[in-house]
Every structure is written in structure tokens, then in C-alpha cells.
Design a protein around this motif. Structure first.
Motif, PDB file in Angstrom:
ATOM      1  N   ARG A  14       0.831  -1.209   0.000  1.00 27.82           N
ATOM      2  CA  ARG A  14       0.000   0.000   0.000  1.00 27.82           C
ATOM      3  C   ARG A  14       0.864   1.256   0.000  1.00 27.82           C
ATOM      4  N   ARG A  15       1.982   1.225   0.711  1.00 22.63           N
ATOM      5  CA  ARG A  15       2.863   2.397   0.737  1.00 22.63           C
ATOM      6  C   ARG A  15       3.503   2.607  -0.637  1.00 22.63           C
ATOM      7  N   LYS A  16       3.888   1.536  -1.295  1.00 24.06           N
ATOM      8  CA  LYS A  16       4.434   1.668  -2.639  1.00 24.06           C
ATOM      9  C   LYS A  16       3.383   2.216  -3.598  1.00 24.06           C
ATOM     10  N   LEU A  17       2.129   1.814  -3.396  1.00 21.14           N
ATOM     11  CA  LEU A  17       1.055   2.362  -4.221  1.00 21.14           C
ATOM     12  C   LEU A  17       0.902   3.856  -3.976  1.00 21.14           C
TER      13      LEU A  17
ATOM     14  N   TYR B   9       3.639   5.671  -5.776  1.00 24.88           N
ATOM     15  CA  TYR B   9       3.401   5.680  -7.222  1.00 24.88           C
ATOM     16  C   TYR B   9       2.325   6.698  -7.596  1.00 24.88           C
ATOM     17  N   LEU B  10       1.227   6.711  -6.839  1.00 25.32           N
ATOM     18  CA  LEU B  10       0.152   7.647  -7.146  1.00 25.32           C
ATOM     19  C   LEU B  10       0.606   9.091  -6.941  1.00 25.32           C
ATOM     20  N   ALA B  11       1.389   9.348  -5.889  1.00 29.05           N
ATOM     21  CA  ALA B  11       1.859  10.708  -5.635  1.00 29.05           C
ATOM     22  C   ALA B  11       2.749  11.200  -6.767  1.00 29.05           C
TER      23      ALA B  11
ATOM     24  N   LEU C 260      -5.078  10.309  -5.086  1.00 29.94           N
ATOM     25  CA  LEU C 260      -4.841  10.219  -3.642  1.00 29.94           C
ATOM     26  C   LEU C 260      -6.031  10.727  -2.847  1.00 29.94           C
ATOM     27  N   SER C 261      -6.777  11.656  -3.419  1.00 29.19           N
ATOM     28  CA  SER C 261      -7.942  12.196  -2.720  1.00 29.19           C
ATOM     29  C   SER C 261      -8.938  11.103  -2.388  1.00 29.19           C
ATOM     30  N   PHE C 262      -9.100  10.140  -3.287  1.00 33.35           N
ATOM     31  CA  PHE C 262     -10.039   9.037  -3.040  1.00 33.35           C
ATOM     32  C   PHE C 262      -9.615   8.230  -1.818  1.00 33.35           C
ATOM     33  N   PHE C 263      -8.334   7.913  -1.705  1.00 30.29           N
ATOM     34  CA  PHE C 263      -7.853   7.109  -0.580  1.00 30.29           C
ATOM     35  C   PHE C 263      -7.868   7.917   0.717  1.00 30.29           C
ATOM     36  N   TYR C 264      -7.509   9.201   0.654  1.00 32.46           N
ATOM     37  CA  TYR C 264      -7.509  10.014   1.865  1.00 32.46           C
ATOM     38  C   TYR C 264      -8.921  10.208   2.408  1.00 32.46           C
ATOM     39  N   ARG C 265      -9.899  10.360   1.517  1.00 29.79           N
ATOM     40  CA  ARG C 265     -11.283  10.523   1.962  1.00 29.79           C
ATOM     41  C   ARG C 265     -11.817   9.277   2.652  1.00 29.79           C
ATOM     42  N   ARG C 266     -11.261   8.137   2.336  1.00 29.03           N
ATOM     43  CA  ARG C 266     -11.706   6.888   2.932  1.00 29.03           C
ATOM     44  C   ARG C 266     -10.860   6.469   4.128  1.00 29.03           C
ATOM     45  N   SER C 267      -9.862   7.260   4.495  1.00 33.18           N
ATOM     46  CA  SER C 267      -9.027   6.897   5.636  1.00 33.18           C
ATOM     47  C   SER C 267      -9.072   7.997   6.692  1.00 33.18           C
ATOM     48  N   PHE C 268      -8.075   8.856   6.755  1.00 32.10           N
ATOM     49  CA  PHE C 268      -8.024   9.817   7.854  1.00 32.10           C
ATOM     50  C   PHE C 268      -8.954  11.014   7.644  1.00 32.10           C
TER      51      PHE C 268
ATOM     52  N   GLU D 293      -0.214  17.697  -1.508  1.00 37.51           N
ATOM     53  CA  GLU D 293       1.002  18.476  -1.728  1.00 37.51           C
ATOM     54  C   GLU D 293       2.178  17.900  -0.936  1.00 37.51           C
ATOM     55  N   GLU D 294       1.915  17.499   0.298  1.00 35.72           N
ATOM     56  CA  GLU D 294       2.987  16.949   1.123  1.00 35.72           C
ATOM     57  C   GLU D 294       3.496  15.635   0.552  1.00 35.72           C
ATOM     58  N   ALA D 295       2.578  14.784   0.052  1.00 33.87           N
ATOM     59  CA  ALA D 295       2.991  13.525  -0.566  1.00 33.87           C
ATOM     60  C   ALA D 295       3.799  13.770  -1.835  1.00 33.87           C
ATOM     61  N   ILE D 296       3.389  14.768  -2.624  1.00 34.90           N
ATOM     62  CA  ILE D 296       4.109  15.082  -3.856  1.00 34.90           C
ATOM     63  C   ILE D 296       5.508  15.612  -3.546  1.00 34.90           C
ATOM     64  N   LEU D 297       5.633  16.429  -2.490  1.00 28.40           N
ATOM     65  CA  LEU D 297       6.930  16.997  -2.142  1.00 28.40           C
ATOM     66  C   LEU D 297       7.965  15.910  -1.873  1.00 28.40           C
ATOM     67  N   GLN D 298       7.539  14.827  -1.236  1.00 27.26           N
ATOM     68  CA  GLN D 298       8.511  13.796  -0.894  1.00 27.26           C
ATOM     69  C   GLN D 298       9.031  13.062  -2.121  1.00 27.26           C
ATOM     70  N   VAL D 299       8.172  12.816  -3.105  1.00 20.24           N
ATOM     71  CA  VAL D 299       8.567  11.964  -4.230  1.00 20.24           C
ATOM     72  C   VAL D 299       8.970  12.750  -5.467  1.00 20.24           C
TER      73      VAL D 299
END
Length: 531
Positions: free
Chosen positions: A319-322, A325-327, A334-342, A393-399
Motif C-alpha cells: 500500500r505504501r508503494k502504491l 506511485y500515485l503521488a 490520492l484524494s479518493f484514498f484520503y477521503r476513505r481513511s483519515f 502536496e505533502e505527498a508530492i513533495l517527498q517523491v
């Protein structure tokens, strides 16, 4: 003639060849000697008994069986209808000279060419034309099943809902008009011997700082700890186009606004370490030193070796590799996964929300009530604005490309020469050369049982920053050394600041307070005098 044939007549011989049926043939008429006489009442009773036996052996169909048969028949009809529609589409719409193909053929071909790299994940013996529709259909069914199970699972423990608390942060206004929320603890500004700026990690806020640090410990070392919300997190205004350069200058403007006139230390934990690296790169003249705990780097860093890259991607959860990749390729998803988690309005386990696994000490720590209360409150403040953009934005900054590499922070001599004569001159003189990189100390703490930071990241940092001091912590995990550990916090402060000297007192020299820079100058002057 009778003698030749014997005493038996032809009728008797015929009767001897067949089974005895009870019928006797005489010359006049056939008689039924062995059959009982016909009784109408008895025949009616026998018929009723046979009917009851038939009803016992063949029970009536239930409503469930009737519905099942109806659904089967309906499914067969729908299947045949679908096949017929498919044949019609193939013969009319999907033909090369049809209107639909002429209008949509080009765009569909371009999209297919861009997504063709996804075929590499399929087995070699699978046709993508048939495989991807099946995968998509199964994916939709799985999401539907998860929704149904999530709404009717009576055995699952009660999930706490995310609460939004009243605003409580202090805020400053940045030069571009945005507001930045911050929190400071420890000694006051006028008595701070050391100032420590702490950007938070991914799913966190200004409330984190150093989780569980004791105020008496900060006072013992004379430390003023300032933590702040990144743009879009907590109570800070979002940035229209933020990057690591803007992040470093946000930190610098905050330090100036809260009265840090001299150099300050920077502390980065986990995902917050990328902002610490940025400060060392873009505002090194204001940084006294850096403390980095469980540091993160760009998993796509081009300067990594194959072994480091293999370690990072081999040890990361699927899941972290996914998410990586998405970032990098499809950040909008990523919005879809974030809306369903935190951002779903419900709390969850830290390892699930962060897509990490936990070591033994991390599991013990995260199961405690103290960590759970802190974690829930920190997440609630982090998602206060309910917007996915700052997290994306934070996820994009890292990758993405940082604009620098960690090797740029290593101290090295840099000479400015544009021709052969300046180059020859630089061989005998250092006048046109200067030291580049970050000149202050860098201390890194890394748990050896940290399941969130792959070993390849630590190997890369050690290789490109040989001047940094690496503190490897046996049996420590991603959270166990930094969260609610008094001895660990004391170890960090002792390493950074030396022996505790308490807060600054009013000096006798004109009533001025000695700053960190003044103390360094006095120390250098004392050393030169002793020499």
C-alpha cells in the motif's frame, strides 16, 4: 393325428410358453380365474394412498427455490441479451468506418498508449483487452463488499469519530499575507539559551512538537521549542504553490516573528525531516544545527545505488508503494484514498492510516491509552480544514524533485573559476574558494527496528552525508524512541546542547542577555586566550 400330437391341444402348448397370467382360454371365452373381483370403494382408497405417497416423495417448491429458478432464468436472458448487444455493437458501432470510431478512436488510442505501462504488471499469458475489464469489475465488487461489511459488522469495536476543536493557536502573518499557526513551550524568549524549530510530519500538526516532552526538561537545558502547522494543516492558511524552498522561508519568517534573532536549531521527525533538509539547504546562515529522527528521503532519488533502491522498494508495504506511485504519477487519485481513511471522519490505527508496519516496541507503545489520546488529538488538529490538497502536496513533495540533493549539504570546497588562468591561480591560492554545504552539526537518530523507514534510506544518507553523526538505536522502532520517552529526550538534548545549564539569566554587562551567538564568541575568545 391326435396320437402324434399327444394329449395337449395347441392352446395348452401356447399357454405353457408364456407366463401364467391367470387367464384361462377355453373354446368359448376367456375367463380370469386368479384375479379378484372389482371393488369400486377399494380402488378409490388405493388411488388415494398412491396420491399421498406421491405427495410425500415430491414436496412442494419453496419460495426460495422459485426465486432462485426465476433469477437463473432472468440471468440467462440477460446474458443472451448482452451477447446480442455485443454482436450489434461489433457489427455497427465498432467498425472502422463508424462515426464513433472516427471521433473517439484517436483520443482513446493516445490514452491507451499512455497507460500501456500498466500491462507490465499483468502475467505474460494474459491479454490486456480481456484482463483489465475483469480486474476493474472485480475491483468494483470488492469496494461494494467492503461497504456492505463495514456497515453491518457488529463484532468490530466502536470507532471514535473525529472531533473539531475550537481554534487555540497563536498565529503570525507572513510577508505574502498568509497566516502561520504555531505553538511554543519551554523557557520564555528572553531566557532561551537554545531555540528549536520543529516542523511536523505528514499526518500531524503543531501539537506534536516532541511528543510527551516534559517542561522541566526544557527548562533544565534552557530550550524554547517552537512547533508550527505546515500550510493547509491545522490553523495555518494554505499556500497556493508551495515547495521546499517556500517551506524553508516560512520557517525563517516564523523565527523572526517570534523573536529568534540569532541562529536556531531545527528538529525534523519522519516526514517532517524533508523540511529540515530544506532549511539546511536554503537558509543555512540561520541554522545552528539539525536533529533528525527517523529521516525520510525521496524514494525516487536518482543518486541512489541499485542496492539502496532495491532495499527501499523491497521493504515497503504494497500500500505504501502504491501511495508513492500515485503521488508521483496520478496524485489526484490520492484524494479518493484520503477521503476513505483519515479524512473519513473516523479515527483509525496509526499503522493503517500511515501504511506502515510496526516493530515490537512500537506495538506496545501504540496500544497504550496515552499514545492513543495524543494521536487522536493530533490527527484531529491536522485534518481540521477537511481539505485533501495539503496532504496531496505533502505527498508530492517527498517523491518529486526537491531542487537539491542531500549531497549538497555535505561540506566541500567550492572554487569559482571561469578560465584556465583563474584555475591555475586557485591551485596556489584559496582566495577564490569557499566552503559550501551546511557547516553546522547534523545528528541523526534511527531505530534498528523501524519498519517505516527502510534501511536503504539510512544507507543512502550515511553515504552522501559522511559528516553527519548517525546514532543507531538497537531494538527501537519508528515511534518508541521519540514518543513519550523521557530518557530519549534527555539523550537528544545532551547530544545537541551538552550539559544542562538552565535558562539564561540577566547578565551584568549592561543588563543584556547573552545570546547563543554571544556565548559562542565568548567561548572562542576564551579558547584563543588560553592558547
Amino acid at each position: 393325428m391326435a396320437e402324434v400330437r399327444g394329449a395337449n391341444t395347441w392352446r395348452e402348448e401356447l399357454a405353457s410358453l408364456v407366463e401364467d397370467t391367470g387367464i384361462l382360454y377355453t373354446g368359448e371365452a376367456a375367463t380370469f380365474s386368479s384375479l379378484p373381483p372389482f371393488n369400486p370403494e377399494k380402488s378409490t382408497a388405493m388411488a388415494a394412498a398412491v396420491s399421498e405417497t406421491d405427495h410425500e416423495t415430491e414436496p412442494p417448491e419453496t419460495l426460495k427455490e422459485q426465486v432462485t429458478e426465476f433469477l437463473k432464468s432472468w440471468g440467462e436472458m440477460v446474458l443472451e441479451l448482452g451477447r446480442g448487444c455485443r454482436d450489434i455493437l461489433q457489427q455497427t458501432v465498432v467498425k472502422e468506418d463508424s462515426f464513433v470510431v472516427q471521433k473517439l478512436g484517436g483520443p482513446v488510442a493516445r490514452v491507451s498508449s499512455r497507460l500501456r505501462f500498466l500491462n507490465e504488471f499483468l502475467p505474460e499469458d494474459r491479454d490486456p483487452v480481456h484482463a483489465w475489464p475483469v480486474i476493474f469489475f472485480v475491483f468494483i465488487l470488492a469496494l461494494s463488499a467492503l461497504n456492505l461489511n463495514g456497515g453491518h459488522d457488529g463484532l468490530a469495536p466502536a470507532v471514535k469519530k473525529v472531533l473539531i476543536h475550537p481554534p487555540s493557536a497563536s498565529r503570525i502573518q507572513l510577508p505574502d499575507g498568509r497566516h502561520l499557526a504555531y505553538r511554543e513551550i519551554g523557557v520564555p524568549a528572553d531566557k532561551a539559551r537554545f531555540s528549536l524549530m520543529a516542523p511536523h510530519s505528514f499526518l500531524s500538526s503543531r501539537l506534536a512538537g516532541i511528543p510527551g516532552v516534559k517542561i522541566p526538561l526544557l527548562e533544565e537545558f534552557g530550550v524554547r521549542l517552537v512547533s508550527y502547522d505546515l500550510p493547509g494543516f491545522g490553523e495555518s492558511d494554505p499556500h497556493p504553490s508551495r515547495n521546499l524552498n517556500s517551506s524553508a522561508f516560512d520557517m525563517l519568517h516564523l523565527a523572526d516573528a517570534v523573536g529568534v534573532d540569532d541562529k536556531f536549531w531545527v528538529l525534523g521527525y519522519s516526514g517532517g525531516s524533508i523540511h529540515a533538509w530544506a532549511a539546511l539547504r536554503y537558509v543555512p546562515h540561520r541554522i545552528a544545527g539539525a536533529a533528525v529522527v527517523a529521516p525520510m528521503i525521496n524514494p525516487y532519488e536518482p543518486s541512489m545505488t541499485k542496492e539502496e533502491m532495491r532495499s527501499i522498494w523491497g521493504e515497503s508495504l504494497p500500500r505504501r508503494k502504491l501511495m508513492y506511485y500515485l503521488a508521483r504519477r496520478l496524485p489526484k487519485l490520492l484524494s479518493f484514498f484520503y477521503r476513505r481513511s483519515f479524512l473519513s471522519g473516523k479515527h483509525g490505527r496509526v499503522e493503517k492510516l500511515m501504511s506502515v508496519s510496526l516493530g515490537r516496541r512500537d506495538e506496545i507503545l501504540t496500544e497504550g491509552a496515552t499514545f492513543e489520546d495524543f494521536w487522536h488529538r493530533d490527527v484531529e488538529e491536522s485534518v481540521r480544514q477537511g481539505n485533501t490538497k495539503p496532504f496531496i502536496e505533502e505527498a508530492i513533495l517527498q517523491v518529486s524533485n526537491w531542487g537539491f540533493s542531500l549531497a549538497d549539504l555535505q561540506v566541500q570546497r567550492k572554487c569559482y573559476r571561469n578560465g584556465i588562468f583563474p584555475w591555475l591561480k586557485s591551485l596556489y591560492s584559496l582566495a577564490e574558494c569557499e566552503l559550501a554545504g551546511f557547516l553546522g552539526p547534523i545528528h541523526i537518530w534511527q531505530g534498528m527496528d523501524d519498519q517505516a523507514v527502510p534501511q536503504g534510506m539510512i544507507d543512502h544518507i550515511s553515504r552522501v552525508l559522511p559528516g553527519a553523526t548517525m546514532h543507531k538505536l538497537p531494538n527501537e522502532g519508528h515511534f518508541s524512541f521519540f514518543f513519550f520517552c523521557d530518557e530519549c529526550h534527555r539523550q537528544i538534548f545532551s547530544t545537541l546542547f551538552g550539559s544542562p545549564q538552565g535558562p539564561l539569566e540577566q547578565a551584568t554587562n549592561g543588563g543584556e542577555i547573552l545570546s547563543e551567538g554571544d556565548m559562542e564568541e565568548q567561548s572562542l575568545a576564551t579558547d584563543s586566550t588560553n592558547k
